[in-house]
Design a protein around this motif. Sequence first.
Motif, short mmCIF file in Angstrom:
data_model
loop_
_atom_site.label_atom_id
_atom_site.label_comp_id
_atom_site.label_asym_id
_atom_site.label_seq_id
_atom_site.Cartn_x
_atom_site.Cartn_y
_atom_site.Cartn_z
N ILE A 96 -30.98 -54.99 32.71
CA ILE A 96 -32.24 -54.76 33.44
C ILE A 96 -33.16 -55.96 33.27
N GLY A 97 -33.19 -56.54 32.07
CA GLY A 97 -33.99 -57.74 31.87
C GLY A 97 -33.58 -58.86 32.80
N ARG A 98 -32.28 -59.05 32.95
CA ARG A 98 -31.79 -60.10 33.86
C ARG A 98 -32.06 -59.75 35.31
N ALA A 99 -31.93 -58.47 35.64
CA ALA A 99 -32.19 -58.05 37.02
C ALA A 99 -33.65 -58.27 37.40
N CYS A 100 -34.56 -58.05 36.45
CA CYS A 100 -35.98 -58.24 36.78
C CYS A 100 -36.33 -59.72 36.94
N ASP A 101 -35.49 -60.62 36.41
CA ASP A 101 -35.68 -62.04 36.68
C ASP A 101 -35.34 -62.37 38.13
N ARG A 102 -34.47 -61.57 38.71
CA ARG A 102 -34.03 -61.82 40.09
C ARG A 102 -34.84 -61.03 41.11
N TYR A 103 -35.11 -59.77 40.80
CA TYR A 103 -35.74 -58.88 41.78
C TYR A 103 -37.21 -58.60 41.51
N GLY A 104 -37.73 -59.10 40.38
CA GLY A 104 -39.13 -58.89 40.09
C GLY A 104 -39.35 -57.90 38.97
N ARG A 105 -40.52 -57.99 38.35
CA ARG A 105 -40.84 -57.13 37.20
C ARG A 105 -41.37 -55.76 37.66
#
Length: 430
Positions: free
Chosen positions: A293-302
């Motif tokens: 999820i941490g990596r996903a929020c780098d891509r899709y936003g926080r």
Amino acid sequence: MRKLVGWLVAQFAVDRRVLALAFARMADGIGNSFLIIVIPLYVASDVVGGPTFGLAESMIIGVILSLFGFLNSSFQPLTGRLSDRFGRRKPFILVGLAGLAVTNLAYVLAETYVALVVIRGLQGVSVSFIIPASVALVNELATTDDRGGNMGVYNTFRLIGFGAGPVAAGAVVNLGPYRLGGLTLGGFDAAFAVATVTATIGFLLVTVLITDPESTQANAGADLSIDVFDRSGSNLLDPIFTLGVVSLFMAAAIALFATIQPQVNARLEQGSTWFGLQFAAFIVAQIVLQTPIGRACDRYGRRPFILGGMIVLVPSTLVQGFVLTSEAMFLARLAQGIAGAMVFAPALALAGDLAPEGESGSKLSVLTMAFGFGIAVGPFASGALVGYGFAAPFVFGTVLASLGAILVYTQVEETLETTASVSLPFVGGD
């Protein structure tokens, strides 16, 4: 050790120092969580005595355990601000780990309730040196493109340590005494020795493998005030302060479950094994999901993840007050763990995006302090409210989660440009 860290860095794609710090926090987390199980057993044993000041044994245990969290959270803004002022993170982490090692060993000499209270209080202060400086260091070693992933990896290993400690603690105590050569070590002494060794391992890892970024000292002494209201005027509340309030609400809702084990077991007609699985479900979900999820929020936003997590937290908290089977409670706790994973790393990453250089300790301590207070508020609230009906604590937690979701939706804006082209169905537009 350096070769192992290098291999793991390649696997997790994070800065070597972030991974070393994550391992150090995992080590001290094992020892610190050990004490959550060992201290109540120690208080109830014949080893400890002395004046109780009119308090029952259960109340003494509660004071000892809660004092740690209260002092830890209370001192975090101060230590975070000091680490910003001096432009150094590593010395603060080392002071905290050294304090943990010494106080863990001091339990061996403690024979009165007062001594236990003093030692546990000193441990709370020691950990307050570690948390803000550690999170600030992770923030400063990361960039906007990988901050969420770095926070996720850090939290994953920290939680592995926190989850592993209680599993082994009871066994270490019960299997004693131990004979090492001509030395006999009781179960409690062995447990305190393990906690001391893990804190020492963390200290050595930080000493050998971690250095402060040059930019931290270069930007020391900046404006270290904490804003409540948004200076830009676009929202009412400052976004970092808002995330702190949301973290408090989330932590309180999650921690409601911990102190009402007798009521949960009676309602669901289950034993302590099922309760342990339900309690662990939250931690397992956190360990598995924090990094992706941490990596996903780098891509899709926080913001989509934070808001989505708070929305998931609403029904997953409410349903716990009404489920009638052990399996359903397990699934509800698992859903809470998913919600927590969606909020924690992205919230730290978003706050890190907003924190000016050299001010990470002050700004991010708002979130870590609030989370700590939430963990303390939750058990107190559930203990007070469960007398009004089994569902009452969970309805209270649902209200908090709902307020948190509203705050995120109205007061927190995205910090990554990438989300401008991403639409997630559960959050709507900004």
